[in-house]
Every structure is written in C-alpha cells, then in structure tokens.
Design a protein around this motif. Structure first.
Motif, PDB file in Angstrom:
ATOM      1  N   ASP A  65       0.695  -1.244  -0.007  1.00 32.06           N
ATOM      2  CA  ASP A  65      -0.085  -0.027   0.055  1.00 32.06           C
ATOM      3  C   ASP A  65       0.991   1.326  -0.005  1.00 32.06           C
ATOM      4  N   LEU A  66       2.022   1.103   0.601  1.00 29.75           N
ATOM      5  CA  LEU A  66       2.975   2.357   0.833  1.00 29.75           C
ATOM      6  C   LEU A  66       4.274   1.970   0.829  1.00 29.75           C
ATOM      7  N   ALA A  84       1.522   2.353  -5.219  1.00 35.45           N
ATOM      8  CA  ALA A  84       1.597   2.675  -3.750  1.00 35.45           C
ATOM      9  C   ALA A  84       1.859   4.005  -3.596  1.00 35.45           C
ATOM     10  N   GLY A  85       1.398   4.685  -2.535  1.00 35.55           N
ATOM     11  CA  GLY A  85       1.721   5.874  -2.062  1.00 35.55           C
ATOM     12  C   GLY A  85       3.145   5.878  -1.333  1.00 35.55           C
ATOM     13  N   VAL A  86       3.562   6.866  -0.905  1.00 37.03           N
ATOM     14  CA  VAL A  86       4.804   7.036  -0.296  1.00 37.03           C
ATOM     15  C   VAL A  86       4.631   7.616   1.372  1.00 37.03           C
ATOM     16  N   VAL A  87       5.562   7.074   2.066  1.00 30.85           N
ATOM     17  CA  VAL A  87       5.462   7.870   3.505  1.00 30.85           C
ATOM     18  C   VAL A  87       6.988   8.103   3.872  1.00 30.85           C
ATOM     19  N   LEU A  88       6.994   9.163   4.518  1.00 33.18           N
ATOM     20  CA  LEU A  88       8.495   9.900   4.729  1.00 33.18           C
ATOM     21  C   LEU A  88       8.900   9.609   6.317  1.00 33.18           C
ATOM     22  N   ILE A  89      10.065   8.962   6.250  1.00 38.46           N
ATOM     23  CA  ILE A  89      10.691   8.889   7.447  1.00 38.46           C
ATOM     24  C   ILE A  89      11.732   9.927   7.533  1.00 38.46           C
ATOM     25  N   ARG A  90      11.587  10.793   8.423  1.00 39.06           N
ATOM     26  CA  ARG A  90      12.215  11.977   8.504  1.00 39.06           C
ATOM     27  C   ARG A  90      13.223  12.224   9.814  1.00 39.06           C
ATOM     28  N   VAL A  92       3.667  -2.252   4.208  1.00 41.48           N
ATOM     29  CA  VAL A  92       4.528  -1.185   3.855  1.00 41.48           C
ATOM     30  C   VAL A  92       5.835  -1.760   3.492  1.00 41.48           C
ATOM     31  N   LEU A  93       6.444  -1.250   2.427  1.00 43.95           N
ATOM     32  CA  LEU A  93       7.652  -1.567   1.836  1.00 43.95           C
ATOM     33  C   LEU A  93       8.675  -0.574   2.292  1.00 43.95           C
ATOM     34  N   GLY A 106       1.317   0.874  13.241  1.00 40.81           N
ATOM     35  CA  GLY A 106       0.194  -0.062  12.974  1.00 40.81           C
ATOM     36  C   GLY A 106       0.512  -0.839  11.491  1.00 40.81           C
ATOM     37  N   ALA A 107       1.615  -0.329  10.967  1.00 45.70           N
ATOM     38  CA  ALA A 107       2.016  -0.870   9.522  1.00 45.70           C
ATOM     39  C   ALA A 107       2.298  -2.313   9.615  1.00 45.70           C
ATOM     40  N   HIS A 108       2.008  -3.082   8.637  1.00 43.07           N
ATOM     41  CA  HIS A 108       2.506  -4.399   8.470  1.00 43.07           C
ATOM     42  C   HIS A 108       3.792  -4.228   7.506  1.00 43.07           C
TER      43      HIS A 108
END
Ligand code: AMP
Length: 181
Positions: A56-57, A78-84, A120-121, A144-146
């Motif tokens: 998903d992300l 998929a969307g992108v989630v930022l780890i900052r 999540v990848l 809560g990500a898998h």
C-alpha cells in the motif's frame, strides 16, 4: 563472452569515495548512479521486480531513500510515507530513537500517515549496521503498519544490518553488495 547482468551494471555506476565523512569509511556514493539514465532505470526496474507481493505504501528514509521510494511507488501503485529526521515534519509526529557510534539519533513520521494494517515496503539507498532501518521498522510498526519487506540498493553485509533486519521478521533484498565498511 560473459554477459553483464543488471546488478553488475548498477554496481559499476556507484562511486566509492574513501575516508568520507571520516577516515576509514568507504562512502558508496549513489549520486553517480542517479546521474545515469540507464543506471537509474535499471535500479528502479530491479527494485520493482524484487518487490514481493502488493504494498500500500513505500516508506523512504531521509534523504536518499526518498528518491528510490518515490520512483518505485509509481509502478507499484503505492503511496509514499516519509521517515524523517526529528524536527522536519510539520504535522503531529511519532518518534523512534536509535543508538549511533557516538550518541543517539531520532527519526519521525506523521502519526496519521497510515491506516493500521497497511502493507509497507521500507526503502533506503544503503544498509550498513541496520540501526536506521531497524528504528524505521519499529516506528512503522508502532503506527500499525504491516512491514512486509525492506529493500536497499546497496548492502554492506559485513556490518550485519541485513541479518539483523531478518531477525526482526522482515524480508530483506539488496541489489548489490560491497565488502568492508
Ligand atoms: P546504518 O544505520 O548503519 O545501517 O546506516 C545506514 C544509513 O547511513 C543509510 O541511510 C546510508 O545512506 C548511510 N550510510 C552508512 N554507511 C554508508 C556508506 N559506507 N556509504 C554510504 N552511505 C552510508
């Protein structure tokens, strides 16, 4: 005549800069890979092909991880989630600390970035000791990500990061490996 594999083509486009940012470190510089249109396409295609199942992300780790995360998220739908790093994200964040050689560092993500259960990848340019990626996985799981898989362009296997991630129950894939630190 031996044929050159995509992975060899990718590896030879990564420049090594000795003693950066400090003496003894062999810095594996992916900017030379990014500059090369064919190398960049080979890299993105190989990471997409190595993705195991739908996600998903794609989570990118600041800053070089963002580039690969966004590039592969598009073909993966998929969307992108930022780890900052701490203090960079404008919204309400959750954080995870990790130990560096000298001191402690902190990474953050928006607390509402994902819906619990989303697949999540995790992506970064390089895994060394795995401290950054392991903290990112703890953070994503806290939200809560898998976390299904972690992918890197470069692995430094002697530093043990990929094996540490595998012990955290994450599938780990890297396109190329370099000896040493
Ligand atoms: P680690 O937490 O030890 O796995 O370090 C991974 C992070 O540090 C990644 O975001 C890399 O971009 C960066 N990094 C660590 N070692 C190197 C290296 N030898 N060459 C390039 N980047 C590195």
């Amino acid at each position: 005549m031996a044929t050159t594999t995509a992975h060899e083509e990718i590896k030879r486009r990564i420049r090594t800069i000795p003693d950066f940012p400090k003496p003894g470190i062999m810095f594996r510089d992916i900017t030379t890979l990014l500059l090369d249109a064919e190398g960049l396409k080979l890299t993105v295609d190989a990471m997409v092909a190595a993705t195991d199942g739908p996600v998903d992300l794609v989570a990118g780790i600041e800053a070089r991880g963002f580039l690969f995360a966004a590039a592969i998220a598009v073909p993966l739908n998929a969307g992108v989630v930022l780890i900052r790093k701490d203090g960079k994200l404008p919204g309400v964040t959750i954080a995870e600390d990790y130990v560096l050689e000298y001191g402690i560092d902190r990474i953050t993500m928006h607390e509402d970035a994902l819906v619990p259960g989303q697949r999540v990848l995790l992506v970064d340019d390089l895994i060394a000791t795995g401290g950054t990626a392991r903290a990112a996985i703890r953070l994503l799981r806290k939200a809560g990500a898998h976390v299904t898989q972690a992918q890197f362009v470069v692995d430094l296997p002697e530093l043990g990061g990929a094996d540490a991630l595998r012990s955290d129950d994450v599938q780990v894939d890297a396109l190329v490996a370099f000896e040493g630190h």
